[in-house]
Design a protein around this motif. Structure first.
Motif, mmCIF file in Angstrom:
data_model
loop_
_atom_site.group_PDB
_atom_site.id
_atom_site.type_symbol
_atom_site.label_atom_id
_atom_site.label_comp_id
_atom_site.label_asym_id
_atom_site.label_seq_id
_atom_site.Cartn_x
_atom_site.Cartn_y
_atom_site.Cartn_z
ATOM 1 N N ALA A 16 0.827 -1.201 0.000
ATOM 2 C CA ALA A 16 0.000 0.000 0.000
ATOM 3 C C ALA A 16 0.864 1.255 0.000
ATOM 4 N N GLY A 17 1.942 1.237 0.775
ATOM 5 C CA GLY A 17 2.840 2.387 0.794
ATOM 6 C C GLY A 17 3.473 2.630 -0.569
ATOM 7 N N LYS A 18 3.864 1.550 -1.213
ATOM 8 C CA LYS A 18 4.441 1.670 -2.553
ATOM 9 C C LYS A 18 3.413 2.233 -3.540
ATOM 10 N N ALA A 19 2.157 1.787 -3.402
ATOM 11 C CA ALA A 19 1.103 2.286 -4.286
ATOM 12 C C ALA A 19 0.868 3.772 -4.055
ATOM 13 N N TRP A 20 0.871 4.196 -2.798
ATOM 14 C CA TRP A 20 0.683 5.609 -2.492
ATOM 15 C C TRP A 20 1.767 6.468 -3.141
ATOM 16 N N VAL A 21 2.994 6.024 -3.029
ATOM 17 C CA VAL A 21 4.098 6.788 -3.613
ATOM 18 C C VAL A 21 3.921 6.907 -5.121
ATOM 19 N N SER A 22 3.511 5.799 -5.754
ATOM 20 C CA SER A 22 3.341 5.833 -7.207
ATOM 21 C C SER A 22 2.181 6.744 -7.613
ATOM 22 N N VAL A 23 1.118 6.779 -6.794
ATOM 23 C CA VAL A 23 -0.019 7.652 -7.095
ATOM 24 C C VAL A 23 0.391 9.112 -6.986
ATOM 25 N N LEU A 24 1.066 9.452 -5.921
ATOM 26 C CA LEU A 24 1.474 10.846 -5.728
ATOM 27 C C LEU A 24 2.491 11.284 -6.770
ATOM 28 N N ALA A 25 3.267 10.323 -7.278
ATOM 29 C CA ALA A 25 4.243 10.650 -8.327
ATOM 30 C C ALA A 25 3.590 10.700 -9.703
ATOM 31 N N GLY A 26 2.315 10.279 -9.809
ATOM 32 C CA GLY A 26 1.621 10.281 -11.094
ATOM 33 C C GLY A 26 2.056 9.159 -12.012
ATOM 34 N N ARG A 27 2.715 8.122 -11.482
ATOM 35 C CA ARG A 27 3.177 6.987 -12.306
ATOM 36 C C ARG A 27 2.712 5.690 -11.632
ATOM 37 N N PHE A 28 1.438 5.388 -11.791
ATOM 38 C CA PHE A 28 0.898 4.210 -11.119
ATOM 39 C C PHE A 28 0.140 3.343 -12.112
ATOM 40 N N ARG A 29 0.020 2.088 -11.741
ATOM 41 C CA ARG A 29 -0.778 1.142 -12.504
ATOM 42 C C ARG A 29 -2.095 0.939 -11.761
ATOM 43 N N PRO A 30 -3.207 1.282 -12.390
ATOM 44 C CA PRO A 30 -4.500 1.192 -11.703
ATOM 45 C C PRO A 30 -4.769 -0.178 -11.083
ATOM 46 N N ALA A 31 -4.395 -1.236 -11.771
ATOM 47 C CA ALA A 31 -4.657 -2.584 -11.245
ATOM 48 C C ALA A 31 -3.888 -2.817 -9.944
ATOM 49 N N GLU A 32 -2.632 -2.334 -9.897
ATOM 50 C CA GLU A 32 -1.839 -2.506 -8.683
ATOM 51 C C GLU A 32 -2.403 -1.677 -7.536
ATOM 52 N N VAL A 33 -2.852 -0.461 -7.853
ATOM 53 C CA VAL A 33 -3.445 0.377 -6.816
ATOM 54 C C VAL A 33 -4.730 -0.251 -6.297
ATOM 55 N N ALA A 58 -7.674 4.394 -3.264
ATOM 56 C CA ALA A 58 -8.304 4.269 -4.577
ATOM 57 C C ALA A 58 -8.888 5.600 -5.037
ATOM 58 N N GLY A 59 -9.466 6.364 -4.110
ATOM 59 C CA GLY A 59 -10.035 7.658 -4.473
ATOM 60 C C GLY A 59 -8.984 8.640 -4.944
ATOM 61 N N HIS A 60 -7.843 8.683 -4.283
ATOM 62 C CA HIS A 60 -6.757 9.562 -4.717
ATOM 63 C C HIS A 60 -6.267 9.164 -6.105
ATOM 64 N N ALA A 61 -6.141 7.869 -6.318
ATOM 65 C CA ALA A 61 -5.667 7.406 -7.624
ATOM 66 C C ALA A 61 -6.680 7.749 -8.724
ATOM 67 N N ALA A 62 -7.979 7.606 -8.425
ATOM 68 C CA ALA A 62 -9.011 7.930 -9.418
ATOM 69 C C ALA A 62 -8.916 9.384 -9.849
ATOM 70 N N ALA A 63 -8.637 10.258 -8.895
ATOM 71 C CA ALA A 63 -8.553 11.684 -9.219
ATOM 72 C C ALA A 63 -7.356 11.996 -10.114
ATOM 73 N N ARG A 64 -6.388 11.084 -10.161
ATOM 74 C CA ARG A 64 -5.185 11.317 -10.956
ATOM 75 C C ARG A 64 -5.107 10.436 -12.207
ATOM 76 N N ALA A 65 -6.147 9.622 -12.378
ATOM 77 C CA ALA A 65 -6.137 8.708 -13.523
ATOM 78 C C ALA A 65 -6.338 9.485 -14.828
ATOM 79 N N GLU A 66 -5.562 9.144 -15.847
ATOM 80 C CA GLU A 66 -5.680 9.813 -17.139
ATOM 81 C C GLU A 66 -6.750 9.170 -18.007
#
Length: 695
Positions: A528-545, A565-573
């Protein structure tokens, strides 16, 4: 027959006077002294004997027996005369005003002589005095036989009614009981009744004596009082003063207290592995397994400690015994379950312990607050608040410092998850006060972790920095046991994310990764920590998050998973990724934000039920949610993250709000929103206490 004893309702008669002046015993006493004399002396002696506790039929004082002889007719005649005068009830008791009058005019020495004779009568017959003993003590009779019976009665009440026990022990002292010999038990009763200061004063008197009696019980009480004050280190000091050679059956309790301060070797000195059981009773077994379970939580298989402590909790529930404990096995089992990512198990254990009255009244608030914490972790805020409210009201005394601290941290956690900034600020102020009255120990790491996250959000980290440092030092002295360490590392990761500090995050992320080989929870939190870092960096894989978010939900952290998941959704392209992540957030957190149900269709203006209909303010319920977030100064993205909608949907809401309210510009919109929501028009749009990157 003397006319003074006839029941004639004429002015000046005794019966009439007693009825006319029931509230003036001195006046009635004068009448009794005047009218019960001479030929009525035997009647008076009979009434006095019955007033001090003698009963009919039964033995009477020797002097009275001498006056009436041994003939039953003579005694019956006295009884008839007393009844005819209205001084004796049908059940053989003296009417209240007459009784008080007789006792008032009779010399104290004679009353005490009669009372001692009464005690002798009961003792000769092998009968307990019962409630008479309490009346005798309150009346000033000092007699070792009365004192002993009162001590025994208080001992019997000590386990289930400490308040009653305290009262009876005080009466035993009036009857001549030894203050030092009863000190430990009196302190236990006072502590059980929530009178921590009174208990501490009694214990101080006991422990400074050259050879304190019942010293082990006294130290148990002292340790319990220190623990409730949130000063577990002082509880450990009390057991260290007692020493392993005198600790006896309290060895497991000493281990719990000393281990809680981070001293494993000290705990094992009192309670070495494989320590024999004191006796085969339920209570002894419960204490033994409590010590074994807490030590097991530091070992290679810490999960075994949970099972052992649950067994200990079950046994203490069955024993039905209330003891002075630094921590109950139910509370310890629940804490281990929470640290292991099993809040449902923690809640179940606490419910059973509360239902059984484990630990007595003094332990109930803590069990309820831990139960509330477990409910909060499972995203059940209403149940959490209900349990917390019950904890605050279950006893007649305020929460002790340890429980007040846990309650305040719980308020912070609920407010943080609710997303209401004013509520969070109020809860934080309460927590700031509570933390000044407690200290860090092994069993308080969860609330300290919650306060660390909240402090980072409110840019108040300096308020908790010292306490968090103490927590890390304590865990370091214990060898950083994974079960106890992992949740605090996770709290530190979240705090670092809020502070946008990769340097602070790295060591905790590394620690979680390192602990993953031994801890399932650590592996999930590391992901989860790794996913958070990737979300905040804007380089994440939705499936992993999504996977990391759902795993968080699986270990009792649905709110944390939904937030990720909500934070990642707001940053999803990609729109499909956004919809997928929003659906995940709604699955994990059905409430969907501070005020209730989420939108059914993200990316549109659709709303559900009555939430789409404006009220007198001109806004729908969903629009009010958005309006509150606008007044907090949040951006479209931050609004979307808070209530699980897309940034574009948030923008649509705000545009519609602007049209409905007729706002011409941003400042006009803010003013109209404050008016519509009934908030202070002078309040700033963005609270200055908050970190720009809000949750």
């Amino acid at each position: 027959m003397d006319g003074n004893l006839q029941r004639v309702e004429r002015p000046g008669s005794l019966h009439a006077a007693l009825q006319q002046h029931p509230g003036h015993p001195p006046h009635a006493a004068e009448l009794v002294a005047t009218q019960l004399r001479g030929a009525n002396g035997a009647v008076r002696e009979l009434l006095l004997a019955l007033s001090v506790g003698f009963a009919l039929p039964g033995p009477l004082p020797a002097e009275l027996q001498h006056k009436v002889g041994r003939g039953a007719d003579n005694l019956d005649a006295l009884v008839d005369r007393a009844e005819s005068a209205g001084l004796l009830m049908p059940d053989g008791s003296v009417v209240g005003p007459a009784r008080h009058a007789l006792l008032a005019v009779t010399p104290t020495a004679k009353i005490h002589a009669l009372q001692r004779e009464l005690v002798t009568v009961f003792a000769s017959a092998g009968q307990p005095l019962g409630t008479i003993a309490r009346e005798l003590a309150r009346g000033g009779l000092a007699d070792p036989r009365v004192a002993m019976e009162l001590e025994q009665a208080a001992d019997a009440a000590l386990q289930h009614d400490p308040r009653l026990a305290s009262q009876i022990y005080e009466e035993a002292l009036l009857a001549g009981a030894d203050p030092l010999a009863t000190a430990a038990r009196r302190a236990q009763a006072a502590a059980g009744d929530g009178e921590l200061d009174a208990a501490a004063r009694i214990i101080d008197t006991l422990l400074v004596s050259p050879d304190p009696p019942d010293v082990r019980r006294g130290v148990d009480v002292a340790a319990s009082v220190w623990a409730q004050r949130g000063m577990l280190a002082r509880a450990g000091d009390a057991y260290n003063w007692l020493g392993p050679e005198r600790v006896g059956a309290s060895a497991p309790l000493a281990a719990v207290a000393i281990l809680g301060t981070g001293d494993l070797k000290g705990a094992e000195a009192f309670f070495p592995p494989g320590a024999p059981q004191a006796s085969p009773t339920l209570l002894a077994s419960a204490l033994l397994q409590t010590g074994e379970g807490i030590l097991a939580s530091l070992g290679e298989k810490p999960q075994q400690g949970i099972a052992v402590l649950i067994h200990a909790s079950d046994l203490l529930n069955s024993a039905g015994t209330a003891l002075p404990l630094p921590e109950t096995p139910g509370a310890l089992a629940a804490l281990l379950a929470l640290h292991s990512g099993e809040p449902h198990l923690a809640e179940t254990v606490c419910r059973a312990a509360v239902a059984a009255g484990q630990g007595g009244s003094a332990a109930q608030p803590r069990l309820l607050l831990i139960q509330a914490w477990a409910a909060m972790m499972q995203d059940k805020p209403d149940e959490a608040r209900l349990a917390a409210t019950e904890a605050a009201k279950i006893n007649h005394w305020p929460l002790v410092p340890r429980d007040e601290f846990l309650s305040a941290a719980l308020d912070v956690g609920l407010a943080r998850r609710n997303g209401e900034v004013p509520e969070l600020l109020r809860a934080w102020e309460r927590a700031r006060e509570a933390m000044l009255h407690t200290s860090v120990d092994l069993y308080s790491l969860l609330p300290w972790g919650e306060l660390l996250i909240a402090a980072s959000r409110l840019r108040e980290t300096r308020r908790v920095a010292h306490y968090v440092d103490e927590a890390w030092k304590l865990l370091g002295r214990l060898g950083e046991p994974p079960l106890w360490t992992v949740p605090l590392h996770w709290a530190a990761v979240q705090a670092a994310l809020l502070n946008e500090s990769p340097a602070d995050l790295a060591p905790h992320a590394t620690a979680l990764a390192r602990a993953s080989t031994h801890s399932h929870l650590a592996a999930i939190l590391a992901a989860a920590g790794k996913a958070w870092v990737s979300v905040l960096a804007g380089r994440f894989r939705p499936a992993e998050v999504e996977g990391a978010a759902r795993l968080l939900g699986g270990v009792g952290m649905p709110w944390e998973g939904a937030r990720l998941a909500g934070h990642a959704a707001a940053r999803a392209e990609d729109r499909r990724d956004m919809m997928r992540l929003l659906a995940c957030a709604r699955d994990l957190h059905p409430q969907g934000g501070p005020a209730g149900t989420p939108e059914v269709s993200a990316g549109t203006n659709a709303e559900t039920g009555g939430k789409g209909q404006p009220d007198a303010s001109g806004l729908s319920e969903r629009e009010k949610e958005v309006a509150r977030l606008v007044l907090e100064g949040k951006t479209y993205r931050e609004i979307g993250e808070s209530i699980y909608i897309s940034p574009r949907t948030a923008e649509h809401h705000i545009a519609r709000i602007r049209r409905r309210l007729g706002a011409e510009n941003r400042s006009d919109l803010l003013a109209r929103l404050r008016l519509a929501l009934g908030t202070d028009n002078s309040a700033p749009a963005k609270p200055q206490h908050l970190h720009p990157r809000q949750e």
